[in-house]
Design an enzyme around this catalytic site. Structure first.
Site, mmCIF file in Angstrom:
data_model
loop_
_atom_site.group_PDB
_atom_site.id
_atom_site.type_symbol
_atom_site.label_atom_id
_atom_site.label_comp_id
_atom_site.label_asym_id
_atom_site.label_seq_id
_atom_site.Cartn_x
_atom_site.Cartn_y
_atom_site.Cartn_z
ATOM 1 N N TRP A 44 0.879 -1.076 0.012
ATOM 2 C CA TRP A 44 -0.017 -0.018 -0.052
ATOM 3 C C TRP A 44 0.928 1.322 0.081
ATOM 4 O O TRP A 44 0.641 2.188 -0.830
ATOM 5 C CB TRP A 44 -1.017 0.129 1.208
ATOM 6 C CG TRP A 44 -1.700 1.288 1.281
ATOM 7 C CD1 TRP A 44 -3.015 1.650 0.790
ATOM 8 C CD2 TRP A 44 -1.373 2.667 1.965
ATOM 9 N NE1 TRP A 44 -3.476 2.851 0.882
ATOM 10 C CE2 TRP A 44 -2.465 3.304 1.947
ATOM 11 C CE3 TRP A 44 -0.531 2.679 2.952
ATOM 12 C CZ2 TRP A 44 -2.408 4.667 2.198
ATOM 13 C CZ3 TRP A 44 -0.447 4.197 3.404
ATOM 14 C CH2 TRP A 44 -1.421 5.079 3.218
ATOM 15 N N ASP A 66 -5.469 -2.198 -1.465
ATOM 16 C CA ASP A 66 -5.542 -2.161 -0.117
ATOM 17 C C ASP A 66 -5.750 -1.065 0.574
ATOM 18 O O ASP A 66 -5.889 -0.989 1.778
ATOM 19 C CB ASP A 66 -4.024 -2.732 0.479
ATOM 20 C CG ASP A 66 -3.758 -4.118 0.232
ATOM 21 O OD1 ASP A 66 -4.610 -5.077 0.140
ATOM 22 O OD2 ASP A 66 -2.531 -4.472 -0.271
ATOM 23 N N ASP A 67 -6.217 -0.263 -0.227
ATOM 24 C CA ASP A 67 -6.977 1.295 0.264
ATOM 25 C C ASP A 67 -8.138 1.384 0.766
ATOM 26 O O ASP A 67 -8.984 0.879 -0.086
ATOM 27 C CB ASP A 67 -6.417 2.580 -0.748
ATOM 28 C CG ASP A 67 -6.504 3.684 -0.234
ATOM 29 O OD1 ASP A 67 -6.027 4.236 0.413
ATOM 30 O OD2 ASP A 67 -7.850 4.028 -0.291
ATOM 31 N N THR A 68 -8.499 1.399 1.911
ATOM 32 C CA THR A 68 -9.757 1.247 2.534
ATOM 33 C C THR A 68 -10.776 2.395 1.989
ATOM 34 O O THR A 68 -11.660 2.220 1.758
ATOM 35 C CB THR A 68 -9.775 1.307 4.118
ATOM 36 O OG1 THR A 68 -9.185 2.622 4.294
ATOM 37 C CG2 THR A 68 -8.967 -0.011 4.556
ATOM 38 N N TRP A 122 -11.503 8.788 -4.761
ATOM 39 C CA TRP A 122 -11.324 9.256 -3.431
ATOM 40 C C TRP A 122 -11.769 10.735 -3.249
ATOM 41 O O TRP A 122 -12.345 10.991 -1.901
ATOM 42 C CB TRP A 122 -9.453 9.485 -3.292
ATOM 43 C CG TRP A 122 -8.933 8.454 -3.130
ATOM 44 C CD1 TRP A 122 -9.134 7.122 -2.115
ATOM 45 C CD2 TRP A 122 -7.603 7.805 -3.675
ATOM 46 N NE1 TRP A 122 -8.239 6.395 -2.127
ATOM 47 C CE2 TRP A 122 -7.278 6.715 -2.952
ATOM 48 C CE3 TRP A 122 -6.703 8.422 -4.363
ATOM 49 C CZ2 TRP A 122 -5.858 6.018 -3.331
ATOM 50 C CZ3 TRP A 122 -5.486 7.820 -4.578
ATOM 51 C CH2 TRP A 122 -5.022 6.508 -4.122
#
Length: 203
Positions: free
Chosen positions: A138, A157-159, A199
């Site tokens: 990450w 893996d970025d929440t 994002w």
């Protein structure tokens, strides 16, 4: 801080809006925002270590305290010569302080060569970065996006990204890595750009 968009950005936006109806709606809502990047590999990685597994707001607060100690452009030597207790006093756990020291040592002792990264492929950069304590996939992918500004990084893996995919593509239902990867296939070769706008959509 580099505030200009990467050369590929306009083409990526055009392609993504044609390929993906959800991004076609999201992108215009955030057209004034820019992918800011740090020009210092060391600072980018230090910031990423500090930001691991905490909210963006908390990370911003701790980074602000970090900058008060070291200034806007801390060097590896600054970290090495600082007392660990002072770093822990700004809210960093001992584990992250250890990671920052190891990062600083790698740069100071030239165990890694950032000048070569611009010519290396993504996986080779990730492999080299993994030699530093606390830097996994990450953190390496964040570096590829925000420092090297690579166009096709998909940080599964970025929440935050997974949450955005869940919200926009699965009506808020839980999303697996496999499902997120499947959604992202249509974004190639611009997965960085798609991720960035997603994002933005949940800020």
């Amino acid at each position: 801080m580099n505030s200009t968009q990467p050369d590929y950005w306009e083409q990526a936006v055009s392609d993504l809006k044609k390929k993906d109806r959800i991004l076609k709606r999201i992108i215009p809502l955030h057209s004034e925002k820019k992918l800011l990047s740090s020009e210092s590999p060391f600072i980018t990685l230090a910031n990423s270590i500090i930001s691991q597994q905490i909210s963006t707001k908390t990370a911003s607060i701790i980074w602000g305290k970090f900058v008060k100690i070291f200034g806007q452009s801390p060097s590896p030597k600054d970290i090495i010569h600082n007392k660990r207790e002072e770093l822990m006093s700004i809210g960093l756990p001992k584990r992250k302080v250890d990671y920052l020291y190891d990062l600083a040592i790698h740069f100071h002792e030239k165990k890694i060569n950032p000048d070569k990264w611009i010519d290396m492929d993504d996986e080779s950069v990730i492999s080299e970065l993994s030699s530093i304590k606390g830097i996994g996939r990450w953190t390496s992918e964040m570096f590829l996006i925000f420092n090297l500004r690579r166009p096709d990084v998909m940080p599964l893996d970025d929440t935050g990204l997974i949450r955005a995919i869940s919200l926009h593509y699965f009506s808020g239902e839980p999303v697996s890595r496999f499902e997120a990867r499947e959604v992202s296939v249509a974004w190639r070769p611009w997965r960085t750009v798609a991720s960035w706008y997603l994002w933005c959509s949940i800020e």
